[in-house]
Scaffold this active site. Structure first.
Site, PDB file in Angstrom:
ATOM      1  N   VAL A 117       0.836  -1.204   0.000  1.00 21.68           N
ATOM      2  CA  VAL A 117       0.000   0.000   0.000  1.00 21.68           C
ATOM      3  C   VAL A 117       0.870   1.254   0.000  1.00 21.68           C
ATOM      4  CG1 VAL A 117      -1.650   1.359   1.369  1.00 21.68           C
ATOM      5  CG2 VAL A 117      -2.017  -1.096   1.058  1.00 21.68           C
ATOM      6  N   GLU A 118       1.948   1.235   0.775  1.00 28.34           N
ATOM      7  CA  GLU A 118       2.775   2.433   0.915  1.00 28.34           C
ATOM      8  C   GLU A 118       3.535   2.788  -0.361  1.00 28.34           C
ATOM      9  OE1 GLU A 118       2.938   4.636   3.177  1.00 28.34           O
ATOM     10  OE2 GLU A 118       1.845   3.679   4.815  1.00 28.34           O
ATOM     11  N   SER A 119       4.114   1.806  -1.026  1.00 29.58           N
ATOM     12  CA  SER A 119       4.999   2.149  -2.147  1.00 29.58           C
ATOM     13  C   SER A 119       4.914   1.190  -3.327  1.00 29.58           C
ATOM     14  CB  SER A 119       6.453   2.207  -1.664  1.00 29.58           C
ATOM     15  OG  SER A 119       6.904   0.919  -1.267  1.00 29.58           O
ATOM     16  N   TYR A 304      -7.220   2.992   5.177  1.00 28.92           N
ATOM     17  CA  TYR A 304      -5.839   2.559   4.984  1.00 28.92           C
ATOM     18  C   TYR A 304      -5.634   1.181   5.609  1.00 28.92           C
ATOM     19  CZ  TYR A 304      -0.832   2.063   5.788  1.00 28.92           C
ATOM     20  OH  TYR A 304       0.441   1.561   5.839  1.00 28.92           O
TER      21      TYR A 304
END
Length: 321
Positions: A117-119, A304
């Site tokens: 999800v982050e990168s 998230y």
């Protein structure tokens, strides 16, 4: 014509400078130099390389997540393409992921879900100079200037500690970096070197990123083997239900007594909270357990945390070894 162009160039330069509180810049340089035992000249040389970016102010003033439905958010992060990228990342680093999971108690798929999800497993780390982002927000965004000036100070400290060039690192418009998208303060507090022998490089080294994500969740009291989330089905209408805290304050049995059934068989004394995700035309109801709350310590948005959980589950379902 040349004089006109020169005037226009000077006008733009003055306008951009005016966007930044120069007195705060000077005070920051003096304060940082004094606290860290370095010369003001050295600090000023780094800060003078930063450029104010109006685009960053525009983006933080209108964050996309604030206007997104869960449907739209999910379609970005929980996809077969991203899960397949997660499988490739897992295969490449399966020994590292397994070792880190074993030592920290954090489920392998959750480590992958966060990095995914982050990168996008390192594919999308951000295109803004971190120095520009923190400078712009620290001195040109009064609403949260104090926070971003603090992060700028941490970034300079981090650059020294981890031997990074502060003028070269790229990240998000808010100054988050690397595979993990850590802000500088989190980088300093939670980053770990996988081999324990060198610097923690979250920008270029995926093994350090794996170790650091797990360390972050461990420090925030991840509970090994405990549930994360499950669907919640209302068997009857429930009225006067107050907004629920992300941190579970009730037991699952408190909700089931109201006719709200969990999608999985989970002990009634398990701490739980009710998560409501807004779609275009309806709502989704989920139970979030303590580990769901731990994921929200990484990012406080329930969307998230749910994206991390669902991407993790999708990646796990595709594992073929």
């Amino acid at each position: 014509m040349k004089q006109l162009l020169l005037f226009f160039s000077l006008f733009i330069s003055v306008t951009l400078t005016a966007q930044v509180n120069q007195q705060e810049v000077d005070a920051f340089i003096k304060d940082y130099a004094s606290k860290h035992g370095v010369s003001e000249t050295e600090v000023r040389e780094i800060i003078s390389a930063a450029q104010f970016q109006q685009e960053i102010i525009d983006k933080i003033s209108r964050p996309a997540e604030g206007t997104m439905t869960w449907e739209r958010y999910r379609k970005i992060f929980v996809t077969d393409e991203r899960a397949n990228a997660g499988i490739e990342f897992w295969k490449e680093h399966q020994t590292t992921v397994a070792k880190v999971s074993r030592e920290t108690g954090v489920a392998e798929e959750i480590i992958l879900g966060i990095i995914g999800v982050e990168s996008y497993f390192g594919r999308i780390k951000g295109s803004y100079q971190v120095l520009d982002a923190l400078y712009t927000l620290g001195f040109g965004y009064p609403k949260r200037g104090k926070f971003f000036r603090s992060e700028l100070a941490k970034y300079l400290e981090l650059s020294t500690k981890e031997n990074l060039n502060p003028k070269e690192i790229k990240g998000s418009y808010a100054g988050a970096m690397g595979y993990t998208q850590f802000m500088p303060s989190s980088y300093l507090a939670y980053a770990k070197s996988f081999d324990e022998g060198g610097n923690a490089d979250l920008v270029n080294d995926p093994t350090d990123a794996i170790a650091s994500v797990a360390n972050y969740l461990k420090v925030h009291r991840w509970k090994k083997g405990e549930p994360i989330a499950t669907t919640a089905t209302f068997s009857r209408e429930v009225t006067n239900l107050n907004k629920q805290s992300l941190r579970p304050k009730n037991k699952l049995s408190d909700y089931t007594a109201l006719g709200i059934k969990p999608g999985k068989s989970i002990a009634g004394n398990t701490p739980a909270t009710l998560i409501i995700l807004e779609n275009e035309n309806d709502k989704e109801h989920w139970y979030g357990f303590y580990n769901f709350y731990v994921i929200t310590r990484y990012n406080h948005s329930p969307m998230y945390a749910m994206a991390v959980y669902q991407l993790a589950e999708l990646i796990k379902s595709k594992r073929d070894w």
